[in-house]
Scaffold this motif. Structure first.
Motif, mmCIF file in Angstrom:
data_model
loop_
_atom_site.group_PDB
_atom_site.id
_atom_site.type_symbol
_atom_site.label_atom_id
_atom_site.label_comp_id
_atom_site.label_asym_id
_atom_site.label_seq_id
_atom_site.Cartn_x
_atom_site.Cartn_y
_atom_site.Cartn_z
ATOM 1 N N GLY A 130 0.815 -1.203 0.000
ATOM 2 C CA GLY A 130 0.000 0.000 0.000
ATOM 3 C C GLY A 130 0.849 1.252 0.000
ATOM 4 O O GLY A 130 2.005 1.249 -0.429
ATOM 5 N N ARG A 131 0.275 2.328 0.492
ATOM 6 C CA ARG A 131 0.964 3.636 0.498
ATOM 7 C C ARG A 131 1.727 3.796 1.813
ATOM 8 O O ARG A 131 1.138 3.711 2.897
ATOM 9 C CB ARG A 131 -0.034 4.764 0.289
ATOM 10 N N CYS B 164 5.746 6.481 -0.903
ATOM 11 C CA CYS B 164 5.812 5.512 -1.998
ATOM 12 C C CYS B 164 4.601 4.593 -1.962
ATOM 13 O O CYS B 164 3.938 4.437 -0.924
ATOM 14 C CB CYS B 164 7.105 4.700 -1.934
ATOM 15 N N ASP B 165 4.331 3.993 -3.101
ATOM 16 C CA ASP B 165 3.288 2.975 -3.214
ATOM 17 C C ASP B 165 3.953 1.634 -3.451
ATOM 18 O O ASP B 165 4.822 1.497 -4.331
ATOM 19 C CB ASP B 165 2.342 3.288 -4.381
ATOM 20 N N ARG B 166 3.553 0.617 -2.676
ATOM 21 C CA ARG B 166 4.097 -0.725 -2.821
ATOM 22 C C ARG B 166 2.968 -1.650 -3.278
ATOM 23 O O ARG B 166 1.938 -1.761 -2.613
ATOM 24 C CB ARG B 166 4.643 -1.206 -1.475
ATOM 25 N N LYS B 167 3.187 -2.282 -4.424
ATOM 26 C CA LYS B 167 2.245 -3.275 -4.950
ATOM 27 C C LYS B 167 3.048 -4.505 -5.326
ATOM 28 O O LYS B 167 3.878 -4.458 -6.247
ATOM 29 C CB LYS B 167 1.504 -2.732 -6.174
ATOM 30 N N ASP C 30 -1.307 4.469 4.278
ATOM 31 C CA ASP C 30 -1.646 3.244 5.016
ATOM 32 C C ASP C 30 -0.743 3.031 6.217
ATOM 33 O O ASP C 30 -1.195 2.572 7.260
ATOM 34 C CB ASP C 30 -1.557 2.030 4.087
ATOM 35 N N GLN C 31 0.545 3.332 6.047
ATOM 36 C CA GLN C 31 1.450 3.122 7.172
ATOM 37 C C GLN C 31 2.619 4.086 7.123
ATOM 38 O O GLN C 31 3.043 4.528 6.056
ATOM 39 C CB GLN C 31 1.964 1.681 7.233
ATOM 40 N N VAL C 32 3.095 4.429 8.305
ATOM 41 C CA VAL C 32 4.303 5.226 8.495
ATOM 42 C C VAL C 32 5.387 4.271 8.986
ATOM 43 O O VAL C 32 5.174 3.534 9.959
ATOM 44 C CB VAL C 32 4.082 6.353 9.522
#
Length: 405
Positions: A170-171, A187-190, A360-362
């Protein structure tokens, strides 16, 4: 030839490679994945000592010059000033080069590999207030790598490197609070793909926290803010502040030990309203105890961060000398830094055109991200995001190892 991922930090340095498909931090000291970014120039044995051994030599009172936080001088006139050490004229860039050469040698010895090129981490901005100094700092660091024996070096922003290594989907907002800078990457993680949306940095870090706490709590015991008089009149004035600011700044401590300055401090003793304060200051300068104070402040900060209070122990100057560091007082002293860090974290989202509630997360990276006041500030700024810890001391080098391969 393999490329070495190298995270040259203000406080600690790490090197890494891929082991199979996994990033691996090379033990630069036995059983340690990082090496303190410290150099001791041993006057007796006429050689350079690095890492924990350098800190031990300083604390044991060996004759020589101790240097720490050298990354902070990059981009400043100090970096290229020629100084005399062990009967040779040398710049601080050349000393950094010798440190990097030691990292190269230890990495090659451990892995059996040869590293002719490096992928180096760098803050988003070495100097957030000056684009000229920022560009000069990278040039200084590049020159140090080449002098260290690397044929070429490339750079990757440290939070962007960490983004490659941290877990999650997610972000994500990477918050990397190191010794000298605070850096942010959104960043975005997919799947296994990471897309960097924006990065931002500000020149605030753990050494700044130490400096402010030292000025507020340790330096007053040495005369900071105290009154000194004129020898031929009754007028008084505060002791000059510049010396105390240098003595509280990790990267400048090594350069305050000047005989003329010591003579001036001894004069202050004679005309001060509180002579004892300047007697202590004179002892610090004469016995080269500046770094001992800095370590004591750092230890007090860490203790107060994990409890209601800590203690700055200064008994190396005078038996029983110490000062309490209350957690609330520390939080207040660091509040402006925390606010600016929170502002820049949200600014990173604004740079990307993303709303705070889209995160979504830090993910926290860097030793100074462990400070509670930083966590509290980011919790306020991004209350809906999950807050996660990466490997705070090795996430960057793990990402550099992945990118280097």
């Amino acid at each position: 030839m393999a490329r070495l991922g190298l995270d040259f930090g203000t406080s600690n340095t790490a090197a890494g490679v891929l082991a199979g498909s996994n990033p691996f931090a090379i033990p630069l000291e036995p059983d340690h994945q990082t090496l303190p970014t410290a150099v001791f120039i041993d006057y007796a044995d006429k050689h350079y000592v690095y890492g924990s051994a350098a800190a031990r030599a300083m604390m044991d009172g060996a004759e020589g010059r101790f240097l720490r936080a050298l990354k902070s001088i990059l981009g400043t006139p100090l970096a290229r000033e020629s100084r005399s050490f062990l009967n040779e004229r040398i710049t601080l860039i050349e000393i950094i080069a010798r440190f990097l050469s030691e990292i190269k040698t230890r990495s090659e010895t451990f892995t059996g590999m040869t590293f002719e090129t490096a992928l180096s981490g760098r803050p988003v901005h070495f100097h957030s207030a000056s684009s000229e100094r920022d560009a000069q700092a990278e040039m200084d660091l590049r020159d140090a790598y080449l002098l260290a024996g690397f044929k070429d070096v490339s750079f990757l922003a440290e939070p962007e490197a960490a983004a490659l290594a941290v877990a999650g989907q997610g972000r994500m907002l990477i918050v990397d609070i190191g010794g000298g800078t605070s850096d942010f990457t959104l960043c975005d993680r997919k799947g296994d793909k990471t897309e960097v949306l924006a990065s931002r940095g500000v020149r605030i870090g753990g050494t700044d926290f130490d400096r402010v706490l030292s000025l507020r709590h340790a330096m007053p015991l040495l005369g900071y803010g105290a009154q000194i008089g004129a020898e031929l009149s009754s007028k008084t004035h505060s002791a000059p502040k510049a010396l105390f600011h240098d003595l509280a700044s990790w990267e400048k401590i090594a350069f305050v030990y000047d005989p003329a300055l010591l003579r001036e401090v001894r004069r202050w003793e004679r005309v001060a309203q509180e002579p004892l304060l300047f007697e202590r200051l004179g002892e610090v300068l004469e016995a080269h105890l500046g770094h001992d104070i800095a370590y004591a402040v750092e230890a007090g900060k860490i203790a107060a961060n994990g409890a209601d209070s800590g203690e700055i122990l200064l008994d190396i100057i005078e038996r029983g000398l110490s000062v309490d560091l209350q957690r609330d007082a520390m939080q207040m002293a660091l509040s402006d830094f925390a606010t600016e860090i929170g502002t820049n974290a949200l600014g990173t989202l604004a740079d990307a055109g993303c709303a705070p509630d889209s995160v979504d997360q830090v993910v926290f990276v860097g030793g100074s991200s462990l400070m509670a006041i930083i966590r509290e500030q980011l919790a306020t700024a991004l209350p809906n995001a999950r807050h996660e810890d990466a490997e705070v001391f090795t996430a960057v080098v793990h990402g550099l190892a992945i990118a280097a391969a």
